[in-house]
Design an enzyme around this catalytic site. Structure first.
Site, PDB file in Angstrom:
ATOM      1  N   LYS A 272     -11.116 -32.793 -30.159  1.00 19.20           N
ATOM      2  CA  LYS A 272     -11.995 -33.644 -29.345  1.00 19.20           C
ATOM      3  C   LYS A 272     -13.389 -33.696 -29.962  1.00 19.20           C
ATOM      4  O   LYS A 272     -13.793 -32.763 -30.648  1.00 19.20           O
ATOM      5  CB  LYS A 272     -12.122 -33.046 -27.931  1.00 19.20           C
ATOM      6  CG  LYS A 272     -10.895 -33.195 -27.054  1.00 19.20           C
ATOM      7  CD  LYS A 272     -11.137 -32.558 -25.695  1.00 19.20           C
ATOM      8  CE  LYS A 272      -9.903 -32.645 -24.813  1.00 19.20           C
ATOM      9  NZ  LYS A 272      -9.564 -34.022 -24.403  1.00 19.20           N
ATOM     10  N   ASP A 342      -3.833 -33.565 -28.628  1.00 19.24           N
ATOM     11  CA  ASP A 342      -4.684 -33.533 -27.433  1.00 19.24           C
ATOM     12  C   ASP A 342      -3.898 -33.941 -26.178  1.00 19.24           C
ATOM     13  O   ASP A 342      -4.370 -33.790 -25.060  1.00 19.24           O
ATOM     14  CB  ASP A 342      -5.896 -34.458 -27.637  1.00 19.24           C
ATOM     15  CG  ASP A 342      -7.034 -34.140 -26.679  1.00 19.24           C
ATOM     16  OD1 ASP A 342      -6.941 -33.120 -25.965  1.00 19.24           O
ATOM     17  OD2 ASP A 342      -8.006 -34.919 -26.652  1.00 19.24           O
ATOM     18  N   GLU A 344      -1.645 -32.348 -24.749  1.00 17.72           N
ATOM     19  CA  GLU A 344      -0.966 -31.053 -24.634  1.00 17.72           C
ATOM     20  C   GLU A 344      -0.469 -30.766 -23.224  1.00 17.72           C
ATOM     21  O   GLU A 344       0.528 -30.058 -23.043  1.00 17.72           O
ATOM     22  CB  GLU A 344      -1.887 -29.922 -25.110  1.00 17.72           C
ATOM     23  CG  GLU A 344      -2.887 -29.381 -24.084  1.00 17.72           C
ATOM     24  CD  GLU A 344      -3.862 -30.409 -23.541  1.00 17.72           C
ATOM     25  OE1 GLU A 344      -4.092 -31.428 -24.225  1.00 17.72           O
ATOM     26  OE2 GLU A 344      -4.400 -30.221 -22.432  1.00 17.72           O
ATOM     27  N   ARG A 346       1.002 -32.602 -20.967  1.00 19.71           N
ATOM     28  CA  ARG A 346       2.343 -33.112 -20.669  1.00 19.71           C
ATOM     29  C   ARG A 346       3.416 -32.265 -21.354  1.00 19.71           C
ATOM     30  O   ARG A 346       4.545 -32.201 -20.878  1.00 19.71           O
ATOM     31  CB  ARG A 346       2.432 -34.592 -21.084  1.00 19.71           C
ATOM     32  CG  ARG A 346       2.261 -34.849 -22.538  1.00 19.71           C
ATOM     33  CD  ARG A 346       2.001 -36.321 -22.845  1.00 19.71           C
ATOM     34  NE  ARG A 346       0.639 -36.718 -22.484  1.00 19.71           N
ATOM     35  CZ  ARG A 346       0.172 -37.951 -22.579  1.00 19.71           C
ATOM     36  NH1 ARG A 346       0.962 -38.934 -23.004  1.00 19.71           N
ATOM     37  NH2 ARG A 346      -1.075 -38.236 -22.248  1.00 19.71           N
TER      38      ARG A 346
END
Ligand code: BES
Ligand code: MN
Ligand code: ZN
Length: 492
Positions: A272, A342, A344, A346
């Site tokens: 990020k 990113d 992650e 789920r």
């Protein structure tokens, strides 16, 4: 929580208190109780209302200085012209409690004329919310500059069984929300996966719940490849924690609550941007919500079976981290083409949703700070509610409404599924920017068995980046209320 709540059946004018919080509607009028209070305040209340210095608007406050003894201060708090509900009472009580914290009165009494049982419940929740703080990591100021924290709040209510029950329910919700908020506010070097084990064992011990704790080896044994893919980037032990509340008959199918518990989300290899990344300590808010709800359900001794499942780890970039392009096999055997590390949450939820099936659930509700897209779509005022079964979605929406955590239904049509088709695996992990929250929900659905299921995206609502007046900047307690009201309604 350091606040102790009491219930008293006395007239407000007879209270011996450093602060009496009086919650009033728009254009307030004096009744007998207020007239008696006015006398003990030397006529200040009547004069204030006549001069219209205080009009009872939502969140409006006015502090009246009282006598040496008895009602030593009175804080008028407006609740506006909206109907009296648990939510409006909660808001006003929280504002009163926050003011008591600022003044350093140490204690307060709360009075709401003609309070309904719902309002009494709201006053208790609000007092807890307004007095909540996380000060563990701050050096206390010098003795002379210290203000008393709010340690007791007394709710004035009629002497009825239903008022007492409402008060106790409010206390239970306040405690559950405090647990969720504390976990949320704790920085990621303090709130680690093991913290969920500690908090989970305390809840289990307090309420006689069954506790199961899994680590990396257990996840491997259970073939939870999706959860493990996220956890492989950190040396920290991932934790899967299960709490079982056996309040109903042994053969009753449980409500299963599932939570995303990312103690921190850097994005991993798909890292990020640096700006505002610190907010990603709140990426465990779904799991915090499950913990808080289990505490409240335990305190309420709800006569129903409930299972809470959380998956906790940290999403890190490292030499061992999973990568875009990797294909991962989840515990139901389905393969996932990783596109963006990113996404992650789920991955973790996928294996938890497969596990939920083992409990033969009546319904599964998961909560997760899953997508930035839900913040774009719904802002900070509504939880994104996803589900294929409209009747359960409606049930969750009603619970959220009642809890003062409103949700909004989102579509999950098959058309969107095109976006998560993979060239190499059974399913693609993400579907791109368009409809990002919807494709995330559709991804989760790949791991849901035939049980009724609702997904809550709380990325916009579990914490607030600004002071909301009734609660400070930081964790909001969402989705504890939604979980609890859903279970409570099912238990009736
Ligand atoms: N934890 C984030 C979602 C999030 C974003 C929560 C902002 C709170 C505020 C989640 O793990 C995430 O990073 N989602 C990605 C998904 C994308 C890569 C498909 C997102 O929303 O950008
Ligand atoms: Mn992420
Ligand atoms: Zn995340």
């Amino acid at each position: 929580m350091s606040l102790t709540l009491h219930l008293a059946h006395i007239a407000p004018s007879t209270a011996d208190t450093p602060l009496l919080v009086v919650v009033l509607p728009s254009a307030p009028v004096m009744d007998d109780a207020l007239a008696a209070l006015d006398i003990s305040l030397g006529g200040a209340l009547a004069r204030t209302l006549t001069r219209r210095d205080f009009r009872g608007g939502r969140d409006e406050t006015l502090l009246l200085v009282g006598a040496e003894q008895g009602v030593q201060r009175a804080l008028l708090v407006g609740r506006g012209s909206a109907p009296l509900t648990r939510t409006t009472a909660r808001r006003a009580a929280a504002i009163g409690a926050r003011q008591a914290m600022k003044l350093g009165t140490g204690a307060m009494h709360l009075y709401l004329p003609d309070a309904t049982d719902d309002a009494i419940e709201g006053l208790a929740i609000g007092a807890a919310a307004g007095s909540w703080e996380y000060s563990d990591l701050r050096t206390p100021p010098a003795e002379a500059d210290r203000r008393l924290p709010l340690t007791t709040a007394t709710v004035l209510a009629p002497d009825t069984d239903t008022a007492r029950a409402a008060f106790l329910a409010g206390v239970a919700l306040g405690e559950g929300q405090a647990i969720a908020k504390r976990l949320g506010q704790m920085p990621a070097n303090y709130c680690v996966p093991e913290t969920f084990v500690e908090v989970g064992s305390e809840i289990a011990a307090r309420h006689g719940m069954r506790l199961t704790v899994w680590g990396r080896d257990d996840l491997a044994r259970e073939k939870m490849g999706a959860f493990l893919a996220v956890a492989q980037g950190t040396p920290e032990e991932p934790r899967l924690v299960i709490l079982e509340h056996h309040g109903g008959p042994a053969d009753q199918q449980p409500v299963v609550l599932v939570g995303k518990g990312l103690c921190f989300d850097t994005g991993g290899i798909s890292i990020k941007p640096a700006a505002e990344m610190e907010w990603m300590k709140f990426d465990m808010s779904g799991a915090g919500g499950v913990m808080g709800a289990m505490e409240t359900i335990g305190r309420m001794k709800l006569p129903i079976n409930v299972v809470g499942i959380i998956g906790s780890t940290t999403n890190m970039p490292s030499g061992t981290a999973f990568k875009p392009g990797d294909v991962i096999r989840a515990s139901n055997g389905k393969t996932i083409e990783v596109v963006n590390t990113d996404a992650e949450g789920r991955m973790v939820l996928a294996d938890l949703l497969v596990l939920a099936k083992r409990y033969n659930p009546a319904v599964v509700i998961d909560a997760a700070t899953l997508t930035g897209a839900i913040v774009i779509g719904l802002g900070h005022s509504a939880v994104g509610v996803f589900g294929a079964d409209r009747s359960v979605v409606d049930e969750v929406l009603a619970a959220g409404e009642c809890a003062g955590e409103p949700g909004w239904p989102m579509p999950m049509w098959d058309d969107y599924k095109e976006l998560i088709k993979s060239d190499v695996a059974d399913v693609r992990q993400t579907g791109g920017r368009a409809g990002g929250s919807i494709t995330a929900a559709l991804f989760l659905k790949e791991f849901v068995d035939d049980y009724p299921w609702v997904h809550l995206d709380v990325a916009g609502t579990a914490y607030s980046q600004s002071d909301l007046g009734w609660i400070p900047k930081g964790p909001t307690g969402t989705p504890v209320g939604t979980f609890v009201e859903f279970v409570r309604a099912r238990a009736r």
